[in-house]
Scaffold this motif. Structure first.
Motif, PDB file in Angstrom:
ATOM      1  N   LEU A 135       0.860  -1.185   0.000  1.00 57.23           N
ATOM      2  CA  LEU A 135       0.000   0.000   0.000  1.00 57.23           C
ATOM      3  C   LEU A 135       0.897   1.236   0.000  1.00 57.23           C
ATOM      4  O   LEU A 135       1.227   1.762   1.040  1.00 57.23           O
ATOM      5  CB  LEU A 135      -0.926   0.020   1.227  1.00 57.23           C
ATOM      6  N   THR A 136       1.265   1.654  -1.161  1.00 63.61           N
ATOM      7  CA  THR A 136       2.252   2.732  -1.255  1.00 63.61           C
ATOM      8  C   THR A 136       1.620   4.121  -1.251  1.00 63.61           C
ATOM      9  O   THR A 136       2.321   5.108  -1.044  1.00 63.61           O
ATOM     10  CB  THR A 136       3.119   2.560  -2.512  1.00 63.61           C
ATOM     11  N   ARG A 137       0.300   4.198  -1.487  1.00 61.16           N
ATOM     12  CA  ARG A 137      -0.358   5.507  -1.451  1.00 61.16           C
ATOM     13  C   ARG A 137      -0.464   5.996  -0.010  1.00 61.16           C
ATOM     14  O   ARG A 137      -1.002   5.301   0.851  1.00 61.16           O
ATOM     15  CB  ARG A 137      -1.758   5.395  -2.063  1.00 61.16           C
ATOM     16  N   GLU A 138       0.090   7.170   0.244  1.00 62.37           N
ATOM     17  CA  GLU A 138       0.051   7.742   1.589  1.00 62.37           C
ATOM     18  C   GLU A 138      -1.340   8.296   1.873  1.00 62.37           C
ATOM     19  O   GLU A 138      -1.725   9.314   1.319  1.00 62.37           O
ATOM     20  CB  GLU A 138       1.075   8.879   1.702  1.00 62.37           C
ATOM     21  N   THR A 139      -2.094   7.608   2.710  1.00 62.44           N
ATOM     22  CA  THR A 139      -3.418   8.096   3.086  1.00 62.44           C
ATOM     23  C   THR A 139      -3.505   8.131   4.611  1.00 62.44           C
ATOM     24  O   THR A 139      -2.685   7.504   5.306  1.00 62.44           O
ATOM     25  CB  THR A 139      -4.536   7.169   2.547  1.00 62.44           C
ATOM     26  N   LYS A 140      -4.495   8.835   5.114  1.00 66.70           N
ATOM     27  CA  LYS A 140      -4.672   8.906   6.576  1.00 66.70           C
ATOM     28  C   LYS A 140      -4.963   7.526   7.158  1.00 66.70           C
ATOM     29  O   LYS A 140      -4.476   7.184   8.230  1.00 66.70           O
ATOM     30  CB  LYS A 140      -5.809   9.866   6.935  1.00 66.70           C
ATOM     31  N   LYS A 141      -5.749   6.724   6.434  1.00 68.67           N
ATOM     32  CA  LYS A 141      -6.088   5.388   6.952  1.00 68.67           C
ATOM     33  C   LYS A 141      -4.872   4.464   6.956  1.00 68.67           C
ATOM     34  O   LYS A 141      -4.694   3.674   7.874  1.00 68.67           O
ATOM     35  CB  LYS A 141      -7.242   4.775   6.156  1.00 68.67           C
ATOM     36  N   ARG A 142      -4.024   4.573   5.927  1.00 72.17           N
ATOM     37  CA  ARG A 142      -2.792   3.770   5.904  1.00 72.17           C
ATOM     38  C   ARG A 142      -1.890   4.172   7.068  1.00 72.17           C
ATOM     39  O   ARG A 142      -1.341   3.334   7.767  1.00 72.17           O
ATOM     40  CB  ARG A 142      -2.054   3.951   4.575  1.00 72.17           C
ATOM     41  N   LYS A 143      -1.738   5.479   7.277  1.00 66.02           N
ATOM     42  CA  LYS A 143      -0.892   5.964   8.374  1.00 66.02           C
ATOM     43  C   LYS A 143      -1.451   5.520   9.719  1.00 66.02           C
ATOM     44  O   LYS A 143      -0.700   5.075  10.592  1.00 66.02           O
ATOM     45  CB  LYS A 143      -0.773   7.486   8.326  1.00 66.02           C
ATOM     46  N   ALA A 144      -2.770   5.608   9.877  1.00 64.90           N
ATOM     47  CA  ALA A 144      -3.397   5.172  11.134  1.00 64.90           C
ATOM     48  C   ALA A 144      -3.150   3.679  11.366  1.00 64.90           C
ATOM     49  O   ALA A 144      -2.879   3.253  12.496  1.00 64.90           O
ATOM     50  CB  ALA A 144      -4.891   5.467  11.108  1.00 64.90           C
ATOM     51  N   ALA A 145      -3.230   2.885  10.297  1.00 65.99           N
ATOM     52  CA  ALA A 145      -2.991   1.440  10.418  1.00 65.99           C
ATOM     53  C   ALA A 145      -1.528   1.159  10.774  1.00 65.99           C
ATOM     54  O   ALA A 145      -1.238   0.307  11.612  1.00 65.99           O
ATOM     55  CB  ALA A 145      -3.375   0.733   9.122  1.00 65.99           C
ATOM     56  N   MET A 146      -0.604   1.894  10.134  1.00 67.27           N
ATOM     57  CA  MET A 146       0.819   1.721  10.461  1.00 67.27           C
ATOM     58  C   MET A 146       1.068   2.062  11.928  1.00 67.27           C
ATOM     59  O   MET A 146       1.751   1.331  12.637  1.00 67.27           O
ATOM     60  CB  MET A 146       1.695   2.628   9.582  1.00 67.27           C
TER      61      MET A 146
END
Length: 79
Positions: free
Chosen positions: A35-46
């Protein structure tokens, strides 16, 4: 222990096989590599995965955040 109560199934690309995500380590790997697209949900999951790995949180919180990021990225196959 960073294992999910129920695994999450994702498919990171149309040509890839479905992957069963059993724990926070698997989820973090997919978030980093696929998941290379930087999104708020990706960041929250990380962030949620890191908190579990540091012992500051519990796997269900990371699982919920990972499912939200996977749904947003349209890779979720079953929750």
């Amino acid at each position: 222990m960073s294992r999910f109560e129920r695994p999450v199934v994702v498919q990171v690309s149309r040509h890839a096989a479905e992957r069963v995500v059993f724990d926070v380590n698997d989820a973090a790997t997919i978030l980093l590599r696929d998941l290379t697209r930087e999104t708020k949900k990706r960041k929250a999951a990380m962030d949620a995965c890191l908190r579990v790995l540091r012992g500051e949180s519990h796997p269900p919180a990371a699982r919920r955040a990972f499912v939200a990021a996977a749904l947003e990225a349209k890779i979720l196959r079953s929750d």
